[in-house]
Design a protein around this motif. Structure first.
Motif, PDB file in Angstrom:
ATOM      1  N   LYS A 308      68.245  60.984  61.019  1.00 42.20           N
ATOM      2  CA  LYS A 308      69.448  61.012  60.192  1.00 42.20           C
ATOM      3  C   LYS A 308      69.436  62.211  59.252  1.00 42.20           C
ATOM      4  O   LYS A 308      70.460  62.860  59.021  1.00 42.20           O
ATOM      5  N   ALA A 309      68.253  62.553  58.739  1.00 43.46           N
ATOM      6  CA  ALA A 309      68.140  63.654  57.785  1.00 43.46           C
ATOM      7  C   ALA A 309      68.050  65.017  58.462  1.00 43.46           C
ATOM      8  O   ALA A 309      68.532  66.019  57.922  1.00 43.46           O
ATOM      9  N   ASN A 310      67.434  65.084  59.644  1.00 40.61           N
ATOM     10  CA  ASN A 310      67.124  66.374  60.257  1.00 40.61           C
ATOM     11  C   ASN A 310      67.871  66.668  61.555  1.00 40.61           C
ATOM     12  O   ASN A 310      67.894  67.825  61.997  1.00 40.61           O
ATOM     13  N   ALA A 311      68.444  65.654  62.191  1.00 40.07           N
ATOM     14  CA  ALA A 311      69.161  65.874  63.453  1.00 40.07           C
ATOM     15  C   ALA A 311      70.326  64.893  63.544  1.00 40.07           C
ATOM     16  O   ALA A 311      70.456  64.129  64.502  1.00 40.07           O
ATOM     17  N   ALA A 312      71.179  64.933  62.521  1.00 42.90           N
ATOM     18  CA  ALA A 312      72.289  63.973  62.452  1.00 42.90           C
ATOM     19  C   ALA A 312      73.278  64.143  63.598  1.00 42.90           C
ATOM     20  O   ALA A 312      74.029  63.217  63.926  1.00 42.90           O
ATOM     21  N   HIS A 313      73.280  65.320  64.223  1.00 39.11           N
ATOM     22  CA  HIS A 313      74.187  65.572  65.346  1.00 39.11           C
ATOM     23  C   HIS A 313      73.760  64.855  66.622  1.00 39.11           C
ATOM     24  O   HIS A 313      74.567  64.677  67.541  1.00 39.11           O
ATOM     25  N   ALA A 314      72.483  64.476  66.715  1.00 39.87           N
ATOM     26  CA  ALA A 314      71.959  63.855  67.936  1.00 39.87           C
ATOM     27  C   ALA A 314      72.199  62.349  67.909  1.00 39.87           C
ATOM     28  O   ALA A 314      71.973  61.693  66.893  1.00 39.87           O
ATOM     29  N   GLN A 315      72.641  61.814  69.020  1.00 39.62           N
ATOM     30  CA  GLN A 315      72.898  60.371  69.116  1.00 39.62           C
ATOM     31  C   GLN A 315      71.602  59.641  69.454  1.00 39.62           C
ATOM     32  O   GLN A 315      71.012  59.869  70.508  1.00 39.62           O
ATOM     33  N   PRO A 316      71.135  58.728  68.589  1.00 36.83           N
ATOM     34  CA  PRO A 316      69.920  57.972  68.900  1.00 36.83           C
ATOM     35  C   PRO A 316      70.216  56.775  69.797  1.00 36.83           C
ATOM     36  O   PRO A 316      71.218  56.077  69.613  1.00 36.83           O
ATOM     37  N   ILE A 317      69.354  56.551  70.760  1.00 41.77           N
ATOM     38  CA  ILE A 317      69.425  55.368  71.629  1.00 41.77           C
ATOM     39  C   ILE A 317      68.077  54.669  71.546  1.00 41.77           C
ATOM     40  O   ILE A 317      67.056  55.239  71.941  1.00 41.77           O
ATOM     41  N   VAL A 318      68.060  53.450  71.020  1.00 42.26           N
ATOM     42  CA  VAL A 318      66.815  52.702  70.865  1.00 42.26           C
ATOM     43  C   VAL A 318      66.576  51.869  72.127  1.00 42.26           C
ATOM     44  O   VAL A 318      67.404  51.033  72.498  1.00 42.26           O
ATOM     45  N   VAL A 319      65.439  52.117  72.770  1.00 42.24           N
ATOM     46  CA  VAL A 319      65.080  51.408  74.006  1.00 42.24           C
ATOM     47  C   VAL A 319      63.781  50.643  73.775  1.00 42.24           C
ATOM     48  O   VAL A 319      62.732  51.251  73.511  1.00 42.24           O
ATOM     49  N   ALA A 320      63.866  49.320  73.835  1.00 39.57           N
ATOM     50  CA  ALA A 320      62.656  48.499  73.780  1.00 39.57           C
ATOM     51  C   ALA A 320      62.057  48.481  75.184  1.00 39.57           C
ATOM     52  O   ALA A 320      62.664  47.944  76.117  1.00 39.57           O
ATOM     53  N   ASN A 321      60.884  49.065  75.331  1.00 45.38           N
ATOM     54  CA  ASN A 321      60.295  49.248  76.653  1.00 45.38           C
ATOM     55  C   ASN A 321      59.104  48.310  76.845  1.00 45.38           C
ATOM     56  O   ASN A 321      58.464  47.884  75.892  1.00 45.38           O
ATOM     57  N   LYS A 322      58.831  47.986  78.110  1.00 41.81           N
ATOM     58  CA  LYS A 322      57.678  47.149  78.473  1.00 41.81           C
ATOM     59  C   LYS A 322      57.698  45.813  77.704  1.00 41.81           C
ATOM     60  O   LYS A 322      56.706  45.375  77.143  1.00 41.81           O
ATOM     61  N   VAL A 323      58.863  45.199  77.664  1.00 42.26           N
ATOM     62  CA  VAL A 323      59.056  43.979  76.869  1.00 42.26           C
ATOM     63  C   VAL A 323      58.554  42.746  77.621  1.00 42.26           C
ATOM     64  O   VAL A 323      58.913  42.515  78.776  1.00 42.26           O
ATOM     65  N   GLN A 324      57.712  41.974  76.943  1.00 40.04           N
ATOM     66  CA  GLN A 324      57.243  40.672  77.449  1.00 40.04           C
ATOM     67  C   GLN A 324      57.646  39.632  76.410  1.00 40.04           C
ATOM     68  O   GLN A 324      56.951  39.417  75.420  1.00 40.04           O
ATOM     69  N   THR A 325      58.757  38.979  76.639  1.00 30.22           N
ATOM     70  CA  THR A 325      59.354  38.104  75.632  1.00 30.22           C
ATOM     71  C   THR A 325      58.395  37.014  75.173  1.00 30.22           C
ATOM     72  O   THR A 325      58.300  36.711  73.981  1.00 30.22           O
ATOM     73  N   ALA A 326      57.655  36.429  76.102  1.00 28.30           N
ATOM     74  CA  ALA A 326      56.807  35.279  75.768  1.00 28.30           C
ATOM     75  C   ALA A 326      55.673  35.628  74.815  1.00 28.30           C
ATOM     76  O   ALA A 326      55.225  34.775  74.040  1.00 28.30           O
ATOM     77  N   ILE A 327      55.208  36.867  74.839  1.00 26.12           N
ATOM     78  CA  ILE A 327      54.053  37.226  74.013  1.00 26.12           C
ATOM     79  C   ILE A 327      54.371  38.365  73.053  1.00 26.12           C
ATOM     80  O   ILE A 327      53.478  39.056  72.596  1.00 26.12           O
ATOM     81  N   ALA A 328      55.667  38.556  72.731  1.00 25.39           N
ATOM     82  CA  ALA A 328      56.047  39.635  71.818  1.00 25.39           C
ATOM     83  C   ALA A 328      55.513  39.363  70.418  1.00 25.39           C
ATOM     84  O   ALA A 328      55.530  38.235  69.936  1.00 25.39           O
ATOM     85  N   GLU A 329      55.031  40.397  69.770  1.00 31.40           N
ATOM     86  CA  GLU A 329      54.511  40.268  68.410  1.00 31.40           C
ATOM     87  C   GLU A 329      55.632  39.953  67.425  1.00 31.40           C
ATOM     88  O   GLU A 329      55.435  39.230  66.446  1.00 31.40           O
TER      89      GLU A 329
END
Length: 424
Positions: A308-329
C-alpha cells in the motif's frame, strides 16, 4: 529526445561532450571504428552541450557527460529544450545510483553509462542507439500491445510461491497462448528451471554482472525455452558468491520483457522487496501466497501494508496455498479478520500431485490439470489476466491500521481451546 525517428536531413550522425581527457581517449577510437568524425568529440560536459545545441542542429546520437553537473535531472531538462525530436541521448557519469538511472530514463535518456568507460561498453551503447533508427515506427501509439507483469511473493518460506509462479506462467503460455517470461529472482536457490526439468544457464548471473549488455538479443540468447510461448530466466549462483547489484539489471530485464512478451511472471523472494523496492514500479499484480498460520497472517499484514505504501498501483491478490482445513493453525474466518480483507483464492493441499510433478519435471498444473488445486490456480490466472481491466476496485475498501487489529493473544487462545477440546 529518444523517440523512434528515421535518420535523415542535414544532421550529424554523432556528437559528444566529455569532461575529462581519459574518457575522450577511450571514446575517440570507438568513434572512428563506427565511421564517425573524431572531431565531434568535444571537451566539456552537459552544459556545454546545451550551449552548443542551442545554435546548431542536434546530431542523431548525442553522448553527454554529467560528471560536472550538480543537478543532472534539471540539466537534462534544459538539454531536452534544445534537442530536436528523434535525438538519441546517451549520458555518462560517476554516480552509481539506480534511482538516478530510472529518473534519467524517465526523462528521455536512452542509456546511462558509468565511468570509467570501456571501448566495449561504448560500442554496445552506440549499436543499441543505432537500432532505434532501424526500428519501424508504430503507426498507432494507442494500439500498443497489452503487457501484464505479475510478481508472486510468499509470506513465508515453503508456502508454495514458486509453485504458483511456475504454474501461472505455464497457464499463460499454454492455455492462453500468450508469449510469457518467467523471471526467478531467487538467484542462489531458485527452482523455476528445476520445476520444468531445465538447466538454468548463466543468463541471470550474466545480466547482474553486466547490466549494460541487456537488450533484445541478450534476452533471446540468455533465456531458456520451456515451450513455444514460455521462456525462463533463472540461476543457480554459487552460495559462496553474494548478490552484488544495485538492482539496475532487474530494471533493465523488466523493460526488455515488456517489449518482447505479453506476460511477465516474477518469482520474487520477500527479501527482494526490502533490497530492491523499485522492482514493483511496473508490476500490475502482486500474487501474495500465504498459509493458515499465525506467522503467515502476521507477514501477510506487513506485506499488504508495504504494498500500500510502496506499490499502490499494483493489485494484490491473496492466495491461501496448500490449505488443509482439518489441521489449519488458524481458521479462514480468523485469518481474514486479522488481515482485514478476504482471501481471494484457496488452493487445497495435494501432496501426491506435488510429488508427482517434481518427479516428472512438470509444473503443478501440467502434472494434474484436472485436480482441484489446478482448477483454483486457473482461477488465479484468469484474475491476473483481467487485472488490467479491473483497476484497483477490489482493493478500494481500505481500513485503518492493518497491524493494530491483529490480536495474537486471541488467536492463540482459540488455538489452545481447540487443542484442549481435542484432548478431552
Amino acid at each position: 529526445m529518444n523517440a523512434p525517428w528515421k535518420a535523415g536531413g542535414n544532421r550529424d550522425p554523432f556528437a559528444a561532450f566529455i569532461c575529462d581527457e581519459a574518457a575522450l581517449d577511450v571514446l575517440r577510437p570507438v568513434v572512428v571504428d563506427m565511421g564517425w568524425q573524431p572531431e565531434k568529440c568535444a571537451k566539456g560536459g552537459l552544459r556545454n552541450a546545451v550551449q552548443s545545441l542551442s545554435v546548431t542542429a542536434s546530431p542523431n546520437i548525442l553522448l553527454v557527460d554529467l560528471s560536472e553537473s550538480g543537478d543532472p535531472l534539471n540539466d537534462i531538462n534544459a538539454l531536452a529544450e534544445v534537442c530536436e525530436p528523434g535525438t538519441v541521448v546517451i549520458a555518462i557519469g560517476q554516480v552509481n545510483d539506480v534511482r538516478l538511472y530510472r529518473d534519467l530514463l524517465a526523462s528521455g535518456i536512452h542509456d546511462y553509462l558509468l565511468k570509467p568507460l570501456s571501448a566495449g561498453q561504448l560500442r554496445d551503447a552506440f549499436n543499441h542507439a543505432q537500432a532505434v533508427f532501424a526500428a519501424p515506427r508504430a503507426s498507432d501509439p494507442e494500439a500498443a500491445k497489452r503487457h501484464i507483469s505479475t510478481a508472486v511473493v510468499g509470506t513465508r518460506g515453503g508456502v508454495g510461491a514458486s509453485t504458483l509462479a511456475t504454474s501461472l506462467a505455464w497457464l499463460f503460455s499454454t492455455d492462453h497462448k500468450l508469449p510469457t517470461a518467467l523471471l526467478d529472482l531467487d538467484v542462489h536457490f531458485g527452482t523455476g528451471a528445476l520445476a520444468l526439468d531445465l538447466e538454468p544457464g548463466r543468463g541471470l548471473t550474466d545480466a547482474i554482472d553486466n547490466p549494460s549488455r541487456i537488450d533484445g538479443l541478450f534476452i533471446e540468447r540468455a533465456m531458456i525455452r520451456a515451450n513455444d510461448n514460455l521462456a525462463i530466466l533463472s540461476a543457480e549462483a554459487p552460495i559462496s558468491a553474494p548478490l552484488m547489484t544495485d538492482g539496475s539489471a532487474f530494471v533493465q530485464l523488466e523493460e526488455e520483457f515488456r517489449q518482447a512478451f505479453e506476460m511477465t511472471v516474477i518469482d520474487l523472494p520477500r527479501n527482494m522487496l526490502i533490497n530492491f523496492p523499485h522492482l514493483l514500479a511496473e508490476v500490475n499484480v502482486v500474487v501474495l501466497a500465504t498459509e493458515m498460520t499465525l506467522a503467515s497472517a502476521r507477514d501477510t499484514i506487513r506485506i499488504l501494508s508495504w504494498l500500500k505504501a510502496n506499490a499502490a498501483h499494483a493489485q494484490p491478490i491473496v492466495v491461501a496455498n496448500k490449505v488443509q482445513t482439518a489441521i489449519a493453525e488458524i481458521s479462514k474466518a480468523d485469518f481474514e479478520a486479522s488481515i482485514e480483507r478476504q482471501i481471494d483464492f484457496t488452493v487445497p493441499y495435494d501432496a501426491k500431485t506435488a510429488a508427482n510433478a517434481a518427479k516428472l519435471g512438470q509444473t503443478f498444473v501440467d502434472a494434474s490439470p484436472a485436480s482441484k488445486p489446478a482448477a483454483a490456480i486457473r482461477q488465479v490466472a484468469e484474475r491476473v489476466l483481467g487485472a488490467s481491466d479491473e483497476g484497483l476496485e477490489d482493493g478500494a475498501s481500505e481500513k485503518k491500521s492493518l497491524l493494530g487489529s491483529f490480536d495474537f493473544k486471541s488467536l492463540l487462545a482459540k488455538k489452545d481451546r481447540k487443542v484442549a477440546a481435542a484432548a478431552d
